[in-house]
Design an enzyme around this catalytic site. Structure first.
Site, mmCIF file in Angstrom:
data_model
loop_
_atom_site.group_PDB
_atom_site.id
_atom_site.type_symbol
_atom_site.label_atom_id
_atom_site.label_comp_id
_atom_site.label_asym_id
_atom_site.label_seq_id
_atom_site.Cartn_x
_atom_site.Cartn_y
_atom_site.Cartn_z
ATOM 1 N N LEU A 82 120.402 -51.634 -13.247
ATOM 2 C CA LEU A 82 119.698 -50.522 -12.600
ATOM 3 C C LEU A 82 120.727 -49.355 -12.091
ATOM 4 O O LEU A 82 120.541 -48.275 -11.672
ATOM 5 C CB LEU A 82 118.784 -50.843 -11.409
ATOM 6 C CG LEU A 82 117.465 -51.208 -12.020
ATOM 7 C CD1 LEU A 82 117.646 -52.897 -11.543
ATOM 8 C CD2 LEU A 82 116.397 -50.721 -11.442
ATOM 9 N N THR A 135 114.822 -43.898 -18.098
ATOM 10 C CA THR A 135 114.362 -42.579 -17.380
ATOM 11 C C THR A 135 113.560 -42.028 -18.377
ATOM 12 O O THR A 135 114.188 -41.974 -19.568
ATOM 13 C CB THR A 135 115.173 -41.707 -16.720
ATOM 14 O OG1 THR A 135 114.266 -40.667 -16.186
ATOM 15 C CG2 THR A 135 116.414 -41.357 -17.539
ATOM 16 N N LYS A 165 122.102 -40.840 -19.363
ATOM 17 C CA LYS A 165 121.144 -41.809 -19.357
ATOM 18 C C LYS A 165 120.690 -42.375 -21.000
ATOM 19 O O LYS A 165 120.615 -43.441 -21.201
ATOM 20 C CB LYS A 165 119.906 -41.895 -18.696
ATOM 21 C CG LYS A 165 119.981 -41.888 -17.126
ATOM 22 C CD LYS A 165 120.534 -43.183 -16.620
ATOM 23 C CE LYS A 165 119.474 -44.281 -16.817
ATOM 24 N NZ LYS A 165 120.034 -45.495 -16.219
ATOM 25 N N PRO A 296 119.180 -25.022 -12.807
ATOM 26 C CA PRO A 296 119.164 -24.871 -14.266
ATOM 27 C C PRO A 296 118.888 -25.741 -15.269
ATOM 28 O O PRO A 296 119.053 -26.811 -14.742
ATOM 29 C CB PRO A 296 121.004 -24.394 -14.409
ATOM 30 C CG PRO A 296 121.476 -24.776 -13.269
ATOM 31 C CD PRO A 296 120.437 -25.212 -12.127
HETATM 32 N N1 LIG Z 1 114.169 -42.667 -9.085
HETATM 33 C C1 LIG Z 1 113.479 -42.419 -10.289
HETATM 34 O O1 LIG Z 1 112.616 -41.793 -10.148
HETATM 35 C C2 LIG Z 1 113.895 -43.401 -11.632
HETATM 36 C C3 LIG Z 1 112.908 -43.184 -12.689
HETATM 37 C C4 LIG Z 1 113.235 -43.924 -13.874
HETATM 38 C C5 LIG Z 1 114.309 -44.447 -13.978
HETATM 39 N N2 LIG Z 1 115.433 -44.491 -12.876
HETATM 40 C C6 LIG Z 1 116.512 -45.367 -13.050
HETATM 41 O O2 LIG Z 1 116.533 -46.376 -12.422
HETATM 42 C C7 LIG Z 1 117.791 -46.710 -12.046
HETATM 43 C C8 LIG Z 1 117.709 -46.948 -10.352
HETATM 44 O O3 LIG Z 1 117.475 -45.431 -9.886
HETATM 45 P P1 LIG Z 1 117.242 -45.268 -8.226
HETATM 46 O O4 LIG Z 1 116.474 -44.207 -7.945
HETATM 47 O O5 LIG Z 1 116.926 -46.498 -7.557
HETATM 48 O O6 LIG Z 1 118.822 -45.020 -8.063
HETATM 49 P P2 LIG Z 1 119.743 -44.959 -6.644
HETATM 50 O O7 LIG Z 1 120.666 -43.596 -6.750
HETATM 51 O O8 LIG Z 1 118.865 -45.145 -5.392
HETATM 52 O O9 LIG Z 1 120.564 -46.308 -6.864
HETATM 53 C C9 LIG Z 1 121.843 -46.569 -7.612
HETATM 54 C C10 LIG Z 1 122.365 -47.689 -7.237
HETATM 55 O O10 LIG Z 1 123.344 -48.015 -8.149
HETATM 56 C C11 LIG Z 1 124.685 -48.256 -7.203
HETATM 57 N N3 LIG Z 1 125.670 -47.911 -8.404
HETATM 58 C C12 LIG Z 1 126.112 -46.583 -8.278
HETATM 59 N N4 LIG Z 1 127.209 -46.503 -9.153
HETATM 60 C C13 LIG Z 1 127.672 -47.763 -9.489
HETATM 61 C C14 LIG Z 1 128.470 -48.437 -10.112
HETATM 62 N N5 LIG Z 1 129.514 -47.813 -10.517
HETATM 63 N N6 LIG Z 1 128.779 -49.853 -9.859
HETATM 64 C C15 LIG Z 1 127.856 -50.579 -9.374
HETATM 65 N N7 LIG Z 1 126.843 -50.171 -8.682
HETATM 66 C C16 LIG Z 1 126.854 -48.695 -8.609
HETATM 67 C C17 LIG Z 1 124.466 -47.358 -6.029
HETATM 68 O O11 LIG Z 1 125.448 -47.959 -5.101
HETATM 69 C C18 LIG Z 1 123.162 -47.529 -5.836
HETATM 70 O O12 LIG Z 1 122.713 -48.814 -4.933
HETATM 71 C C19 LIG Z 1 118.798 -45.783 -12.379
HETATM 72 O O13 LIG Z 1 119.336 -46.274 -13.693
HETATM 73 C C20 LIG Z 1 117.806 -44.742 -13.021
HETATM 74 O O14 LIG Z 1 118.574 -43.723 -13.966
HETATM 75 C C21 LIG Z 1 115.008 -44.117 -11.895
#
Ligand SMILES: NC(=O)c1ccc[n+]([C@@H]2O[C@H](COP(=O)([O-])OP(=O)(O)OC[C@H]3O[C@@H](n4cnc5c(N)ncnc54)[C@H](O)[C@@H]3O)[C@@H](O)[C@H]2O)c1
Length: 354
Positions: A82, A135, A165, A296
């Site tokens: 994630l 996503t 992504k 944008p």
């Molecule tokens: N939020 C949404 O609505 C949504 C919907 C569908 C999919 N997603 C996907 O789900 C996943 C989690 O989303 P989220 O909303 O919890 O994101 P978030 O931004 O809340 O959390 C991301 C986490 O990844 C960690 N991180 C970032 N860069 C890193 C790195 N280089 N190495 C290790 N850790 C790292 C951050 O410290 C954080 O804890 C993502 O891949 C996102 O694309 C999110």
């Protein structure tokens, strides 16, 4: 048998819901691997961090050597990936970090997983899983149609975030086709719920309203998103990693298409009921709504067809939008310390290594 799960990004919004769910509702051991960027908050894991089945590694997914050490030490039976840069607006202002973490980082994690997986005995090798969490934004825009995104919808990402992504999804599928790595991919709609970082739409609006600040809505607020309660997403992910078919993609959605303006109005109405003592000068929370210049490349409509995961794995969301959004607003009212420490920056104090 899945028994030791390495969760990357477990200190983020969705990752922390997955880690809490795994510790509270399954017997699995969990290692949370997270760099702790601004989006990572270990305070979201306070309820489970004392569990003997939980451990934390502060590691960047771009650091292959550190990843090798974690794989060798924890010996995961599955990876749930994630970790990502996840905020569309930030990707427009500064795309480099998104390419680095989402593309290069996913590549480096895939390679570390492959090195480890290649050294496993045959039975453990076939049981191993690499689950990539993505996503619905990779599918682009459904403007002007009644269509839904299915698992075979072509990719047409619009923002640097969704393009990064999409790239990572392609890498994961290629590692399956080329090297046989047993992967699963899920593409999910917009999540909401507890522990959501305040820069995202729903918490941003709740906290601004409580402070009597304007509620900035992009354009005319007519963009449609399909909203899913984060704990429903966490349950779906655990179903997929434990019972999903290798090589498959599963779309995950909430059957809750709402216009952004409607979401903000719902939040205002819930706050009228749950937080009637308004900040000085505010007569109705809805009066705080203001319209600002659109982002944008803003996609107008996303909507998910989640029938495959329902049919094949029996998963369905437990929350409706109405029940989930009420729980969310109540959670922000009951957990002021969590978000006050995010807003003040104090949540970053006391981290190992700063
Ligand atoms: N939020 C949404 O609505 C949504 C919907 C569908 C999919 N997603 C996907 O789900 C996943 C989690 O989303 P989220 O909303 O919890 O994101 P978030 O931004 O809340 O959390 C991301 C986490 O990844 C960690 N991180 C970032 N860069 C890193 C790195 N280089 N190495 C290790 N850790 C790292 C951050 O410290 C954080 O804890 C993502 O891949 C996102 O694309 C999110």
């Amino acid at each position: 048998m899945i028994s030791r799960i390495l969760v990357t990004g477990g200190a983020g919004f969705i990752g922390s819901a997955v880690v809490r769910h795994l510790i509270q509702n399954t017997p699995h051991e969990v290692a949370n691997l997270d760099k702790l960027t601004y989006a990572g908050n270990l305070e979201s894991l306070a309820s489970i961090s004392d569990s003997p089945r939980y451990r934390f590694y502060r590691v960047d997914i771009c650091d292959g050597t550190a990843l090798d050490t974690v794989f060798a030490e924890f010996k995961p039976t599955a990876v749930m990936h994630l970790a990502a840069e996840s905020h569309v607006d930030r990707s427009i202002d500064g795309p480099a970090e998104f390419i680095q973490t989402n593309v290069v980082g996913t590549y480096s994690l895939l390679e570390a997983a492959r090195r480890y997986w290649n050294g496993l005995p045959a039975d453990e090798k076939s049981a191993f899983r690499f689950h990539h969490i993505s996503t619905d934004e990779v599918y682009g825009d459904l403007e002007g149609t009644d269509d839904l995104f299915t698992e075979t919808t072509p990719y047409t990402p619009s923002s640097p975030y969704s393009a990064s992504k999409a790239s990572s999804d392609h890498l994961v599928r290629a590692w399956h086709r080329t090297y046989g790595l047993p992967v699963l991919v899920t593409n999910c709609s917009n999540n909401y719920g507890p522990y959501h970082f305040p820069e995202k739409l729903i918490p941003h609006m709740i906290l601004n309203a409580l402070a009597g600040k304007p509620l900035p809505v992009y354009g005319d607020g007519s963009q449609i998103r399909d909203w899913l309660f984060v704990e429903d997403h966490a349950r779906a992910l655990v179903e997929v990693v434990t019972r999903g078919k290798v090589g498959e993609t599963y779309n995950i959605g909430g059957h809750n298409e709402k216009r952004n303006l409607e979401v903000v109005q719902t939040l205002c109405d819930l706050l009228e009921e749950l937080a009637p003592n308004k900040p000085e000068g505010v007569e109705r929370y809805r009066d705080l709504i203001t319209f600002v210049k659109d982002r944008p490349g803003h996609d107008l409509r996303y909507a998910i067809d989640a029938s495959k995961i329902e049919r094949e794995l029996g998963w369905k969301p437990q929350e409706t939008f109405e029940s989930g959004i009420r729980k969310t607003v109540q959670w922000y009212l009951d957990n002021r310390l969590w978000w006050q420490r995010v807003l003040s920056g104090d949540y970053r104090l006391g981290r190992l290594g700063g």
